[in-house]
Motif scaffolding. Structure first.
Motif, PDB file in Angstrom:
ATOM      1  N   CYS A 114       0.925  -1.206  -0.014  1.00  0.00           N
ATOM      2  CA  CYS A 114       0.004   0.027   0.063  1.00  0.00           C
ATOM      3  C   CYS A 114       0.891   1.175  -0.107  1.00  0.00           C
ATOM      4  N   SER A 115       2.173   1.166   0.429  1.00  0.00           N
ATOM      5  CA  SER A 115       2.885   2.236   0.572  1.00  0.00           C
ATOM      6  C   SER A 115       4.086   2.661  -0.222  1.00  0.00           C
ATOM      7  N   VAL A 116       4.355   1.500  -1.010  1.00  0.00           N
ATOM      8  CA  VAL A 116       5.385   1.800  -1.846  1.00  0.00           C
ATOM      9  C   VAL A 116       5.220   2.749  -3.130  1.00  0.00           C
ATOM     10  N   ARG A 150     -15.235   1.631  -1.642  1.00  0.00           N
ATOM     11  CA  ARG A 150     -14.261   1.907  -2.459  1.00  0.00           C
ATOM     12  C   ARG A 150     -14.314   3.592  -2.756  1.00  0.00           C
ATOM     13  N   LEU A 151     -15.320   4.022  -2.928  1.00  0.00           N
ATOM     14  CA  LEU A 151     -15.709   5.479  -2.960  1.00  0.00           C
ATOM     15  C   LEU A 151     -14.756   6.281  -1.958  1.00  0.00           C
ATOM     16  N   VAL A 152     -15.054   5.848  -0.781  1.00  0.00           N
ATOM     17  CA  VAL A 152     -14.323   6.377   0.404  1.00  0.00           C
ATOM     18  C   VAL A 152     -12.757   6.330   0.177  1.00  0.00           C
ATOM     19  N   GLN A 153     -12.396   5.138  -0.239  1.00  0.00           N
ATOM     20  CA  GLN A 153     -10.983   4.779  -0.218  1.00  0.00           C
ATOM     21  C   GLN A 153     -10.356   5.779  -1.521  1.00  0.00           C
ATOM     22  N   ARG A 154     -10.917   5.947  -2.531  1.00  0.00           N
ATOM     23  CA  ARG A 154     -10.493   6.866  -3.483  1.00  0.00           C
ATOM     24  C   ARG A 154     -10.426   8.373  -3.002  1.00  0.00           C
ATOM     25  N   LEU A 155     -11.482   8.635  -2.139  1.00  0.00           N
ATOM     26  CA  LEU A 155     -11.233  10.062  -1.816  1.00  0.00           C
ATOM     27  C   LEU A 155     -10.393  10.179  -0.630  1.00  0.00           C
ATOM     28  N   VAL A 156     -10.109   9.363   0.155  1.00  0.00           N
ATOM     29  CA  VAL A 156      -8.892   9.369   1.154  1.00  0.00           C
ATOM     30  C   VAL A 156      -7.545   9.391   0.473  1.00  0.00           C
ATOM     31  N   ASP A 157      -7.624   8.656  -0.706  1.00  0.00           N
ATOM     32  CA  ASP A 157      -6.155   8.564  -1.224  1.00  0.00           C
ATOM     33  C   ASP A 157      -5.822   9.616  -2.146  1.00  0.00           C
ATOM     34  N   VAL A 158      -6.819  10.431  -2.422  1.00  0.00           N
ATOM     35  CA  VAL A 158      -6.353  11.717  -3.154  1.00  0.00           C
ATOM     36  C   VAL A 158      -6.254  12.933  -1.891  1.00  0.00           C
ATOM     37  N   GLY A 159      -6.641  12.490  -0.722  1.00  0.00           N
ATOM     38  CA  GLY A 159      -6.814  13.725   0.270  1.00  0.00           C
ATOM     39  C   GLY A 159      -5.370  13.495   0.862  1.00  0.00           C
ATOM     40  N   LEU A 160      -5.602  13.572   2.353  1.00  0.00           N
ATOM     41  CA  LEU A 160      -4.455  13.606   3.417  1.00  0.00           C
ATOM     42  C   LEU A 160      -4.035  12.308   3.752  1.00  0.00           C
ATOM     43  N   TRP A 161      -4.576  11.039   3.314  1.00  0.00           N
ATOM     44  CA  TRP A 161      -4.457   9.648   3.818  1.00  0.00           C
ATOM     45  C   TRP A 161      -2.787   9.354   3.751  1.00  0.00           C
ATOM     46  N   ILE A 163      -0.357  11.236   3.104  1.00  0.00           N
ATOM     47  CA  ILE A 163       0.423  12.034   3.973  1.00  0.00           C
ATOM     48  C   ILE A 163       0.491  11.960   5.237  1.00  0.00           C
ATOM     49  N   CYS A 164      -0.545  11.524   5.934  1.00  0.00           N
ATOM     50  CA  CYS A 164      -0.749  11.253   7.295  1.00  0.00           C
ATOM     51  C   CYS A 164      -0.141   9.939   7.562  1.00  0.00           C
ATOM     52  N   PHE A 165      -0.243   8.846   6.660  1.00  0.00           N
ATOM     53  CA  PHE A 165       0.073   7.374   7.238  1.00  0.00           C
ATOM     54  C   PHE A 165       1.261   6.953   6.235  1.00  0.00           C
ATOM     55  N   GLY A 166       2.415   7.614   6.508  1.00  0.00           N
ATOM     56  CA  GLY A 166       3.599   7.014   5.708  1.00  0.00           C
ATOM     57  C   GLY A 166       3.386   6.654   4.183  1.00  0.00           C
ATOM     58  N   GLY A 167       2.606   7.228   3.324  1.00  0.00           N
ATOM     59  CA  GLY A 167       2.637   6.811   1.982  1.00  0.00           C
ATOM     60  C   GLY A 167       1.561   5.826   1.580  1.00  0.00           C
TER      61      GLY A 167
END
Ligand code: SAM
Length: 212
Positions: A114-116, A150-161, A163-167
């Motif tokens: 998830c982080s690479v 999945r929609l929530v996942q997409r939204l957080v992935d283009v947001g601060l997620w 940045i907050c969780f190490g990539g």
């Protein structure tokens, strides 16, 4: 060339605290399932603070644990002695593993694809260091089978997620990425951990993929 630097000092300290609590909430049992039956030489990629180490069966002859983040690497080194098998912790990234072609019987990726920065590059590199027929054991949080989640996942992935969780990215389709990288995905157990859809990273996949 991919960067060899992963420096997330705040996330590293957060993860070191959070992860020990998660072990008691079901993750430790999943680590047993992830590593059960492994034999021979293993490379663990993005080993974090070393929480897999004590779960390796004694049929494993050696583990090279690669961890780029300095604080987590230090914790992993401190914990390497708890393993039943010899564990060497070293610096490096998934995108550029410090290992020769075909030099491992198995690779382990847990909660790190998830982080690479680039999954395709990382998976090609994992494939490179595995011998033909070698196994990639994976335990990753993945894209949801629920369209709402999945929609929530997409939204957080283009947001601060990230940045907050190490990539970290909540919604990557990691099993498809593994299959697309020259592996035959044999077994996949999909589950929610914790058993809820309120958090974007609850859908998980644990499985075995064989280097084609
Ligand atoms: C959520 S932690 C999981 C740690 C450990 N694998 C576990 O199962 O507890 C994510 C890990 O991926 C590592 N990581 C991030 N980017 C990476 C990269 N490009 N190559 C290798 N590891 C990476 C982080 O440093 C961190 O140790």
């Amino acid at each position: 060339m991919a960067s060899q630097q992963v420096n997330h000092p705040l996330f590293a300290r957060f993860y070191a605290r959070l992860s020990s609590g998660m072990e008691g909430a079901g993750v430790a049992e999943r680590r047993d399932a992830l590593l059960a039956g492994l034999t021979g030489s293993v490379i663990e990629v993005g080993a974090g603070n070393g929480l897999n180490f004590r779960h390796y069966p004694d049929t494993v002859t050696s583990v090279l644990a690669v961890e780029p983040e300095p604080h987590l690497r230090e914790l992993a080194r401190a914990g390497a002695g708890e393993a039943k098998v010899p564990v060497t912790v070293t610096e490096g990234t998934a995108e550029r593993l410090p290992a020769d072609d075909g030099s491992f019987d198995a690779a382990v990726a847990s909660l790190m694809l998830c982080s690479v920065a680039d999954q395709a590059v990382a998976l090609a590199e994992i494939r490179r260091v595995l011998r033909p027929g070698g196994e990639l054991r994976f335990m990753e949080h993945v894209s949801s089978d629920s369209s709402t989640q999945r929609l929530v996942q997409r939204l957080v992935d283009v947001g601060l997620w990230p940045i907050c969780f190490g990539g970290c990215h909540a919604g990557r389709d990691t099993v498809a990425a593994i299959a697309g990288a020259g592996f035959t995905v044999k077994d996949v157990d999909r589950y929610l951990l914790p058993e809820s859809r309120l958090w974007p990273t609850t859908p998980h996949a644990l499985g075995i993929a064989v280097r084609a």
